[in-house]
Design a protein around this motif. Sequence first.
Motif, PDB file in Angstrom:
ATOM      1  N   HIS A   9      48.333  34.984  41.236  1.00  0.00           N
ATOM      2  CA  HIS A   9      48.582  35.689  39.978  1.00  0.00           C
ATOM      3  C   HIS A   9      47.693  35.212  38.839  1.00  0.00           C
ATOM      4  O   HIS A   9      47.681  35.811  37.769  1.00  0.00           O
ATOM      5  N   SER A  10      46.984  34.111  39.058  1.00  0.00           N
ATOM      6  CA  SER A  10      46.109  33.525  38.048  1.00  0.00           C
ATOM      7  C   SER A  10      44.942  32.851  38.780  1.00  0.00           C
ATOM      8  O   SER A  10      45.162  32.215  39.815  1.00  0.00           O
ATOM      9  N   PRO A  11      43.708  32.971  38.272  1.00  0.00           N
ATOM     10  CA  PRO A  11      42.535  32.484  39.004  1.00  0.00           C
ATOM     11  C   PRO A  11      42.599  31.011  39.391  1.00  0.00           C
ATOM     12  O   PRO A  11      42.092  30.629  40.451  1.00  0.00           O
ATOM     13  N   THR A  12      43.194  30.169  38.553  1.00  0.00           N
ATOM     14  CA  THR A  12      43.213  28.735  38.839  1.00  0.00           C
ATOM     15  C   THR A  12      44.504  28.276  39.520  1.00  0.00           C
ATOM     16  O   THR A  12      44.713  27.083  39.708  1.00  0.00           O
ATOM     17  N   GLU A  13      45.367  29.219  39.880  1.00  0.00           N
ATOM     18  CA  GLU A  13      46.623  28.856  40.558  1.00  0.00           C
ATOM     19  C   GLU A  13      46.604  29.418  41.978  1.00  0.00           C
ATOM     20  O   GLU A  13      47.450  30.212  42.376  1.00  0.00           O
ATOM     21  N   GLY A  14      45.589  28.981  42.715  1.00  0.00           N
ATOM     22  CA  GLY A  14      45.423  29.437  44.081  1.00  0.00           C
ATOM     23  C   GLY A  14      46.339  28.736  45.063  1.00  0.00           C
ATOM     24  O   GLY A  14      47.214  27.952  44.679  1.00  0.00           O
ATOM     25  N   PRO A  15      46.138  28.979  46.355  1.00  0.00           N
ATOM     26  CA  PRO A  15      47.074  28.474  47.375  1.00  0.00           C
ATOM     27  C   PRO A  15      47.013  26.979  47.609  1.00  0.00           C
ATOM     28  O   PRO A  15      47.941  26.416  48.180  1.00  0.00           O
ATOM     29  N   GLY A  16      45.929  26.322  47.186  1.00  0.00           N
ATOM     30  CA  GLY A  16      45.867  24.870  47.289  1.00  0.00           C
ATOM     31  C   GLY A  16      46.175  24.347  48.686  1.00  0.00           C
ATOM     32  O   GLY A  16      45.664  24.857  49.691  1.00  0.00           O
ATOM     33  N   TYR A  17      47.042  23.328  48.735  1.00  0.00           N
ATOM     34  CA  TYR A  17      47.331  22.682  50.018  1.00  0.00           C
ATOM     35  C   TYR A  17      48.087  23.599  50.978  1.00  0.00           C
ATOM     36  O   TYR A  17      48.020  23.394  52.197  1.00  0.00           O
ATOM     37  N   ALA A  33      44.789  39.036  45.544  1.00  0.00           N
ATOM     38  CA  ALA A  33      44.515  38.543  44.193  1.00  0.00           C
ATOM     39  C   ALA A  33      45.047  39.527  43.154  1.00  0.00           C
ATOM     40  O   ALA A  33      44.347  40.438  42.713  1.00  0.00           O
ATOM     41  N   ILE A  34      46.286  39.336  42.767  1.00  0.00           N
ATOM     42  CA  ILE A  34      46.891  40.176  41.732  1.00  0.00           C
ATOM     43  C   ILE A  34      46.103  40.053  40.432  1.00  0.00           C
ATOM     44  O   ILE A  34      45.945  41.029  39.680  1.00  0.00           O
ATOM     45  N   ASP A  35      45.568  38.845  40.169  1.00  0.00           N
ATOM     46  CA  ASP A  35      44.820  38.622  38.931  1.00  0.00           C
ATOM     47  C   ASP A  35      43.514  39.410  38.900  1.00  0.00           C
ATOM     48  O   ASP A  35      42.912  39.574  37.838  1.00  0.00           O
ATOM     49  N   GLU A  36      43.055  39.914  40.041  1.00  0.00           N
ATOM     50  CA  GLU A  36      41.854  40.746  40.093  1.00  0.00           C
ATOM     51  C   GLU A  36      42.186  42.213  40.283  1.00  0.00           C
ATOM     52  O   GLU A  36      41.302  43.026  40.554  1.00  0.00           O
ATOM     53  N   GLY A  37      43.465  42.545  40.140  1.00  0.00           N
ATOM     54  CA  GLY A  37      43.872  43.940  40.207  1.00  0.00           C
ATOM     55  C   GLY A  37      44.121  44.477  41.599  1.00  0.00           C
ATOM     56  O   GLY A  37      44.226  45.696  41.781  1.00  0.00           O
ATOM     57  N   GLU A  38      44.235  43.586  42.588  1.00  0.00           N
ATOM     58  CA  GLU A  38      44.514  44.077  43.947  1.00  0.00           C
ATOM     59  C   GLU A  38      45.901  44.705  44.015  1.00  0.00           C
ATOM     60  O   GLU A  38      46.827  44.307  43.314  1.00  0.00           O
ATOM     61  N   ASN A  60      59.707  38.035  33.312  1.00  0.00           N
ATOM     62  CA  ASN A  60      60.345  38.970  32.389  1.00  0.00           C
ATOM     63  C   ASN A  60      59.334  39.739  31.545  1.00  0.00           C
ATOM     64  O   ASN A  60      59.718  40.581  30.730  1.00  0.00           O
ATOM     65  N   ASP A  61      58.043  39.440  31.711  1.00  0.00           N
ATOM     66  CA  ASP A  61      57.010  40.179  30.980  1.00  0.00           C
ATOM     67  C   ASP A  61      56.895  41.598  31.527  1.00  0.00           C
ATOM     68  O   ASP A  61      57.121  41.834  32.720  1.00  0.00           O
ATOM     69  N   PRO A  62      56.491  42.559  30.678  1.00  0.00           N
ATOM     70  CA  PRO A  62      56.363  43.959  31.128  1.00  0.00           C
ATOM     71  C   PRO A  62      55.050  44.208  31.870  1.00  0.00           C
ATOM     72  O   PRO A  62      54.222  45.031  31.456  1.00  0.00           O
ATOM     73  N   LEU A  63      54.844  43.511  32.962  1.00  0.00           N
ATOM     74  CA  LEU A  63      53.633  43.679  33.765  1.00  0.00           C
ATOM     75  C   LEU A  63      53.937  44.625  34.924  1.00  0.00           C
ATOM     76  O   LEU A  63      54.949  44.463  35.608  1.00  0.00           O
ATOM     77  N   PRO A  64      53.086  45.607  35.175  1.00  0.00           N
ATOM     78  CA  PRO A  64      53.418  46.644  36.165  1.00  0.00           C
ATOM     79  C   PRO A  64      53.590  46.127  37.584  1.00  0.00           C
ATOM     80  O   PRO A  64      54.325  46.724  38.376  1.00  0.00           O
ATOM     81  N   TRP A  65      52.940  45.003  37.934  1.00  0.00           N
ATOM     82  CA  TRP A  65      53.013  44.528  39.313  1.00  0.00           C
ATOM     83  C   TRP A  65      54.290  43.762  39.626  1.00  0.00           C
ATOM     84  O   TRP A  65      54.617  43.553  40.801  1.00  0.00           O
ATOM     85  N   ILE A  66      55.024  43.328  38.598  1.00  0.00           N
ATOM     86  CA  ILE A  66      56.204  42.499  38.850  1.00  0.00           C
ATOM     87  C   ILE A  66      57.274  43.267  39.618  1.00  0.00           C
ATOM     88  O   ILE A  66      57.838  42.763  40.599  1.00  0.00           O
TER      89      ILE A  66
END
Length: 237
Positions: A9-17, A33-38, A60-66
């Motif tokens: 959902h954010s470029p720097t919050e990837g899957p990591g470990y 990648a929701i953050d890239e509009g997928e 709780n934000d009005p984001l269409p993907w939620i």
Amino acid sequence: MKPVAIFRHSPTEGPGYFAIFLEQQGIPWTLIAIDEGETVPVSAEDYAGLCFMGGPMSVNDPLPWIALVCALIRDAVARDIPVIGHCLGGQLISKALGGQVTRNPVKEIGWGTADAQDDASARHWLGELAGRTGTVFQWHGETFSIPPGATRLFGNAYCTNQMYVLGPHLGMQCHVEMTPEMISTWCEQWADEALSVADQPSAQTPAEMQAGIAAQLPVMRQLSEQLYSVWIKGLRH
């Protein structure tokens, strides 16, 4: 084997470990990648499991993907396809399954601890770690309620609900997926937020977080490997 879908959902919050662990087990995964509009899939049937990462937004934000993500989570649960969520991801699962996400009494930022339950569910998920205090990494200002039918796995004095389980599904408020690179990036990207609350016992400065990596990360890695090892047993082949 079908892949595990990992939602970023954010470029720097990837899957990591989490992704590293899957690869070590020979489990394929794909990034959405929701953050890239997928586009959010309408069905979970093409995946062995679903993983939801963190993000600076609120469920709780009005984001269409939620709403689309919440519908997908419900579809996965109905199909008995396991879902796992880290921080925002845990909040999304809670919201999708009837829980609520509200402001936490304090911000938790940096290294901390959480106390594990010691019941049948905890022993299933945690093994020898049940009933013990675990090391976790935090960066959140909101918290989820335990959704109906789920049970608490971890909690602490700053945030009562740190982790919950529902059958094969796992929701976490904390970040057990961290790598040294992710911690360094977050400390640089969100330094102002951390410094603004660093006088509180629930938060640390960027310097303190980075200084704790050598001692704290290996301990947390034991917890993440235990959790992930149980979670992948539910994957749909």
